[in-house]
Design a protein around this motif. Structure first.
Motif, PDB file in Angstrom:
ATOM      1  N   ASN A 230       0.825  -1.203   0.000  1.00 56.90           N
ATOM      2  CA  ASN A 230       0.000   0.000   0.000  1.00 56.90           C
ATOM      3  C   ASN A 230       0.863   1.259   0.000  1.00 56.90           C
ATOM      4  OD1 ASN A 230      -2.494   1.354   0.033  1.00 56.90           O
ATOM      5  ND2 ASN A 230      -2.472   1.510   2.254  1.00 56.90           N
ATOM      6  N   ILE A 231       1.905   1.266   0.817  1.00 56.88           N
ATOM      7  CA  ILE A 231       2.838   2.387   0.839  1.00 56.88           C
ATOM      8  C   ILE A 231       3.486   2.571  -0.523  1.00 56.88           C
ATOM      9  CG2 ILE A 231       5.097   3.139   1.720  1.00 56.88           C
ATOM     10  CD1 ILE A 231       4.288   2.023   4.444  1.00 56.88           C
ATOM     11  N   LEU A 232       3.969   1.469  -1.096  1.00 54.87           N
ATOM     12  CA  LEU A 232       4.685   1.542  -2.376  1.00 54.87           C
ATOM     13  C   LEU A 232       3.770   2.026  -3.497  1.00 54.87           C
ATOM     14  CD1 LEU A 232       6.703  -1.789  -2.101  1.00 54.87           C
ATOM     15  CD2 LEU A 232       7.571   0.530  -1.760  1.00 54.87           C
ATOM     16  N   SER A 233       2.464   1.751  -3.393  1.00 57.76           N
ATOM     17  CA  SER A 233       1.535   2.204  -4.424  1.00 57.76           C
ATOM     18  C   SER A 233       1.412   3.722  -4.449  1.00 57.76           C
ATOM     19  CB  SER A 233       0.156   1.576  -4.201  1.00 57.76           C
ATOM     20  OG  SER A 233      -0.517   2.156  -3.099  1.00 57.76           O
ATOM     21  N   MET A 234       1.729   4.366  -3.333  1.00 56.80           N
ATOM     22  CA  MET A 234       1.643   5.829  -3.244  1.00 56.80           C
ATOM     23  C   MET A 234       3.000   6.510  -3.301  1.00 56.80           C
ATOM     24  SD  MET A 234      -1.303   6.423  -0.368  1.00 56.80           S
ATOM     25  CE  MET A 234      -0.929   5.015   0.662  1.00 56.80           C
ATOM     26  N   MET A 235       4.070   5.742  -3.136  1.00 62.28           N
ATOM     27  CA  MET A 235       5.401   6.332  -3.030  1.00 62.28           C
ATOM     28  C   MET A 235       5.869   6.904  -4.355  1.00 62.28           C
ATOM     29  SD  MET A 235       8.910   4.620  -1.511  1.00 62.28           S
ATOM     30  CE  MET A 235       8.391   4.824   0.200  1.00 62.28           C
TER      31      MET A 235
END
Length: 452
Positions: free
Chosen positions: A257-262
């Motif tokens: 989830n973090i990587l999808s926004m990073m």
């Protein structure tokens, strides 16, 4: 809710499922260009603003409103249309707005042309944005802060974050931005919410010692962290959750989830140990599997152009007969120190600073930094709280101060966005408990957070 006897002195967006990645990206860009403007009060409405009256409870059709609002009072002083009227209450109140996932800059107009006001502003799960802010009679001010909104749905996939049952009641997985107005007498005249698509995001990955704790009297350093940074320049995205290990953070799709926004230039702060050292299928060994999983987190962030930062875990509150801290975290902090040196990654040694901090307090005073409250302090609390892992709001703020002080010792660009008025913090000489101000939120839990 009982107040403990020593209260700390201390229009609207819609997110559609798109038929293709291209159309989804286009629609998201259109939505993110929106600015949400709200004029609080019953007087004339400022041009381009939505009026918010005392009776405006949240309505999904409108996409905004109050949550369980206490009795709100309206006042109209005349003059400037936006600033002439306001809403206030003697009790905390929550205003929520439907917004797409992303980062936002928020401007709040506070004050009274014929009286004083006092406000503390938090968002979502008691995430501190604006500390105690007082206005003199006749004074109108603007306060600004930046906030991160995340969805459980992972963009570009058919996956979701695997939420724990109690997370379903949290205020930070609900597709909304919720603002808590607290303090002796907050007086709110207006709010503007503007997307911020350029400022770097500092993503926090961790456990109950980092998470935005939803309920009093529990707290963690991550929810205090945003208050230390310049609004509009950097945004704190706290994705930590109680009871998680490094492996569980991946299993629950939280890292994904973090990587999808990073985006390039964002940061990933990594702080795990308390749960990872325990036996079970998520257990890792300090100098082997613990380091290996952290390397995987770092590699994933770097692949997205992100900057990993390692944070050693703070000690538990455990003293020996000489008043010194007992190391219950074994070799894990040292394993992280060595890994940071091997990989040439920035390290914040919270473990070392927490030892100094706890020993400066001593065995008795340190209880004030943890959840140690006698039975009856909070409604429904029939037994004493004696938790030596999880922090009170005072303790969480001191740990956040340590993290910021550790950050100053790195060469990260992030340092330049620390607020200039943040004083140097010396864990050997912490501010007194009595100097800390935290008006209690109405949400209380007598259930200890997961993890230890």
């Amino acid at each position: 809710m009982k107040r403990n006897s020593f209260i700390y002195c201390l229009g609207i967006g819609a997110f559609a499922i798109c038929s293709s990645l291209i159309s989804c990206k286009t629609q998201q860009q259109e939505i993110q260009s929106s600015t949400y403007k709200f004029d609080f009060g019953t007087g004339k409405i400022a041009e381009g603003y939505h009026q918010v009256r005392p009776e405006n409870m949240y309505d999904s059709a409108k996409g905004f409103g109050f949550l369980d609002a206490p009795e709100l009072e309206a006042a109209d002083r005349g003059g400037n249309v936006l600033e002439n009227d306001f809403l206030s209450s003697k009790s905390p109140f929550f205003f929520t707005v439907d917004v797409p996932e992303g980062n936002y800059d928020v401007k709040v107009i506070l004050g009274d042309k014929e009286g004083t006001s006092s406000s503390t502003i938090r968002v979502e799960n008691r995430r501190l944005m604006v500390g105690k802010t007082e206005t003199k009679s006749g004074e109108i001010i603007e306060k600004n802060f930046s906030v991160h909104i995340r969805y459980p749905e992972i963009a570009g996939t058919n996956k979701k974050v695997k939420l724990k049952s109690r997370e379903h009641d949290y205020l930070h997985w609900d597709h909304q931005l919720t603002i808590e107005f607290n303090g002796d007498m907050p007086k709110v005249a207006g709010i503007e919410i503007t997307p911020n698509n350029t400022a770097p995001t500092v993503f926090l990955a961790g456990n109950s010692t980092v998470v935005d704790q939803a309920n009093e009297p529990w707290a963690a350093w991550g929810q205090m962290f945003p208050a230390f940074f310049e609004p509009g320049k950097v945004v704190i995205g706290n994705h930590a959750e109680s009871g998680l290990t490094l492996k569980a953070f991946r299993w629950h799709n939280r890292l994904e989830n973090i990587l999808s926004m990073m985006k390039p230039g964002d940061y990933l702060f990594i702080e795990f140990t308390h749960n990872d050292q325990k036996p079970g299928n998520a257990h890792v060994e300090p100098f082997t599997s613990y380091q290996e999983v952290i390397r995987e987190f770092m590699a994933a962030a770097k692949e997205k152009g992100g900057i990993p930062v390692l944070v050693t875990s703070m000690h538990r509150r455990s003293f020996d007969e000489n008043g010194k801290i007992i190391n219950t975290l074994e070799e894990y902090p040292e394993a992280m120190r060595q890994l940071a040196e091997e990989e040439n990654v920035a390290l914040i040694d919270l473990n070392a600073m927490s030892k100094t901090l706890y020993e400066a307090w001593g065995e008795t005073e340190s209880k004030k930094a943890f959840v140690h409250f006698p039975a009856g302090t909070f409604e429904g609390q029939e037994e004493d709280f004696a938790d030596n892992t999880h922090f009170s709001t005072y303790g969480a703020y001191q740990l956040a101060s340590c993290v910021v002080e550790g950050l100053k010792k790195t060469d990260l660009d992030l340092v330049k966005w620390i607020k200039p008025d943040i004083p140097t913090y010396n864990p050997a000489n912490p501010p007194a408990f009595e100097e800390f101000y935290w008006p209690l939120s109405p949400r209380v839990s007598i259930i200890k957070p997961d993890g230890n």
